[in-house]
Design a protein around this motif. Structure first.
Motif, PDB file in Angstrom:
ATOM      1  N   GLN A  12      44.308  53.828  26.454  1.00 42.24           N
ATOM      2  CA  GLN A  12      43.285  54.871  26.406  1.00 42.24           C
ATOM      3  C   GLN A  12      42.325  54.745  27.581  1.00 42.24           C
ATOM      4  OE1 GLN A  12      43.192  57.464  24.113  1.00 42.24           O
ATOM      5  NE2 GLN A  12      41.761  58.233  25.654  1.00 42.24           N
ATOM      6  N   GLY A  13      41.977  53.517  27.944  1.00 42.82           N
ATOM      7  CA  GLY A  13      41.089  53.305  29.083  1.00 42.82           C
ATOM      8  C   GLY A  13      41.702  53.798  30.382  1.00 42.82           C
ATOM      9  N   THR A  14      42.988  53.540  30.565  1.00 45.20           N
ATOM     10  CA  THR A  14      43.680  53.999  31.773  1.00 45.20           C
ATOM     11  C   THR A  14      43.743  55.511  31.820  1.00 45.20           C
ATOM     12  OG1 THR A  14      45.037  51.988  31.796  1.00 45.20           O
ATOM     13  CG2 THR A  14      45.831  53.863  33.072  1.00 45.20           C
ATOM     14  N   VAL A  15      44.072  56.140  30.692  1.00 46.76           N
ATOM     15  CA  VAL A  15      44.139  57.606  30.628  1.00 46.76           C
ATOM     16  C   VAL A  15      42.777  58.218  30.939  1.00 46.76           C
ATOM     17  CG1 VAL A  15      44.452  59.575  29.077  1.00 46.76           C
ATOM     18  CG2 VAL A  15      46.088  57.685  29.032  1.00 46.76           C
ATOM     19  N   ASP A  16      41.724  57.666  30.355  1.00 47.36           N
ATOM     20  CA  ASP A  16      40.375  58.182  30.592  1.00 47.36           C
ATOM     21  C   ASP A  16      39.953  58.006  32.055  1.00 47.36           C
ATOM     22  OD1 ASP A  16      40.055  58.993  27.982  1.00 47.36           O
ATOM     23  OD2 ASP A  16      39.048  57.159  27.339  1.00 47.36           O
ATOM     24  N   THR A  17      40.297  56.851  32.636  1.00 48.73           N
ATOM     25  CA  THR A  17      39.958  56.610  34.044  1.00 48.73           C
ATOM     26  C   THR A  17      40.653  57.615  34.950  1.00 48.73           C
ATOM     27  OG1 THR A  17      39.541  54.239  33.738  1.00 48.73           O
ATOM     28  CG2 THR A  17      40.158  54.959  35.948  1.00 48.73           C
ATOM     29  N   LEU A  18      41.944  57.812  34.749  1.00 50.88           N
ATOM     30  CA  LEU A  18      42.691  58.768  35.574  1.00 50.88           C
ATOM     31  C   LEU A  18      42.176  60.196  35.370  1.00 50.88           C
ATOM     32  CD1 LEU A  18      46.317  57.381  35.126  1.00 50.88           C
ATOM     33  CD2 LEU A  18      44.833  57.159  37.126  1.00 50.88           C
ATOM     34  N   VAL A  83      25.226  71.040  31.985  1.00 53.44           N
ATOM     35  CA  VAL A  83      26.532  71.566  32.407  1.00 53.44           C
ATOM     36  C   VAL A  83      27.578  71.398  31.315  1.00 53.44           C
ATOM     37  CG1 VAL A  83      28.445  71.267  34.041  1.00 53.44           C
ATOM     38  CG2 VAL A  83      26.088  71.213  34.860  1.00 53.44           C
ATOM     39  N   VAL A  84      27.650  70.198  30.736  1.00 48.78           N
ATOM     40  CA  VAL A  84      28.746  69.859  29.819  1.00 48.78           C
ATOM     41  C   VAL A  84      28.330  69.901  28.353  1.00 48.78           C
ATOM     42  CG1 VAL A  84      30.501  68.113  29.284  1.00 48.78           C
ATOM     43  CG2 VAL A  84      29.727  68.393  31.626  1.00 48.78           C
ATOM     44  N   GLY A  85      27.029  69.719  28.095  1.00 49.69           N
ATOM     45  CA  GLY A  85      26.558  69.682  26.719  1.00 49.69           C
ATOM     46  C   GLY A  85      26.307  68.274  26.215  1.00 49.69           C
ATOM     47  N   THR A  86      26.692  67.276  27.010  1.00 54.03           N
ATOM     48  CA  THR A  86      26.482  65.873  26.671  1.00 54.03           C
ATOM     49  C   THR A  86      26.544  65.054  27.952  1.00 54.03           C
ATOM     50  OG1 THR A  86      27.304  63.993  25.368  1.00 54.03           O
ATOM     51  CG2 THR A  86      28.947  65.494  26.265  1.00 54.03           C
ATOM     52  N   PHE A  87      26.005  63.835  27.909  1.00 56.53           N
ATOM     53  CA  PHE A  87      26.115  62.964  29.083  1.00 56.53           C
ATOM     54  C   PHE A  87      26.985  61.745  28.772  1.00 56.53           C
ATOM     55  CE2 PHE A  87      22.462  61.429  26.711  1.00 56.53           C
ATOM     56  CZ  PHE A  87      22.589  60.045  26.756  1.00 56.53           C
ATOM     57  N   ILE A  88      27.678  61.792  27.629  1.00 56.33           N
ATOM     58  CA  ILE A  88      28.526  60.682  27.203  1.00 56.33           C
ATOM     59  C   ILE A  88      29.982  61.153  27.150  1.00 56.33           C
ATOM     60  CG2 ILE A  88      29.044  59.082  25.314  1.00 56.33           C
ATOM     61  CD1 ILE A  88      26.085  59.184  24.565  1.00 56.33           C
ATOM     62  N   GLY A  89      30.877  60.290  27.587  1.00 50.95           N
ATOM     63  CA  GLY A  89      32.296  60.602  27.511  1.00 50.95           C
ATOM     64  C   GLY A  89      32.900  60.899  28.869  1.00 50.95           C
TER      65      GLY A  89
END
Length: 223
Positions: A12-18, A83-89
């Motif tokens: 999951q970390g790799t997918v999120d990073t890419l 812009v996105v509605g949140t600053f997390i994720g």
């Protein structure tokens, strides 16, 4: 932590990073390419010479490059939320990643375009070529190998930024390293995370170098 416990976290970390890096790279190229071109066109002796515009763009780019990313990341929290509605994720992190990388890439574009033989530009001008034609048919194609090299460098910088973003609400391998490696004192997990980042950087660099060589070879063949 056992490998069976690590695997879903690392995947999951790799997918999120890419995800963060590739999308922010697209925004960076879309924003940095025209800025870099304008820096050349509006400079002294440029096709659109305009000292005021050139200085304004130069100052903006220099300010953007001088800010440490972690400070920029925090300063942009209100803008990112707007812009996105949140600053997390991971999606939210695309905003500061792109904002931080656009000035960097713009300077790389400027350098690449300045390397283009001015004689080619003059030749197209003498045939009545407009400025958009010169940019599309001469400047960008001739600078393409250097531009690809600049994109490769920017992608690697974005990977480093994404790791920092993991410490401030972002996801990706950086977040996993902090949460499961540093905070839980799991050195094995930390080492595997670092190894994955090294692999990603190495693959990107190899692909970029190969593309640059192919473009340079095609350019020599065409000439």
């Amino acid at each position: 932590m056992t490998w069976s416990e690590m695997q879903p976290l690392l995947t999951q970390g790799t997918v999120d990073t890419l995800y963060m890096v590739l999308w922010s790279a697209l925004v960076t190229v879309a924003g940095g390419l025209p800025l870099g071109v304008l820096l050349v066109l509006t400079d002294k002796g440029g096709l659109l010479q305009n000292t005021v515009v050139n200085k304004v763009i130069g100052v903006i780019v220099n300010i953007g490059r001088s800010l440490p990313f972690i400070i920029l990341l925090i300063a942009l929290i209100p803008f990112t939320t707007w812009v996105v509605g949140t600053f997390i994720g991971p999606t939210a992190m695309i905003v500061p990643l792109a904002v931080g990388a656009i000035p960097f890439f713009a300077r790389l574009v400027e350098t690449a375009i300045r390397e283009v033989d001015h004689g080619l530009v003059e030749a197209v001008q003498s045939m009545g070529g407009s400025i958009p034609t010169i940019v599309r048919k001469v400047l960008l194609p001739q600078a393409l190998p250097s531009l690809v090299s600049g994109v490769t460098t920017t992608l690697i910088v974005l990977i480093g930024y994404s790791a920092m973003a993991g410490a401030v609400g972002g996801e990706g391998l950086g977040s996993k390293a902090v949460t499961y490696g540093f905070q839980r004192f799991d050195n094995q997990f930390m080492l595997i995370t670092v190894a994955l980042l090294i692999v990603i950087v190495t693959v990107i660099q190899l692909i970029g170098d190969l593309t640059v060589r192919l473009l340079a070879r095609r350019g020599r063949t065409a000439s």
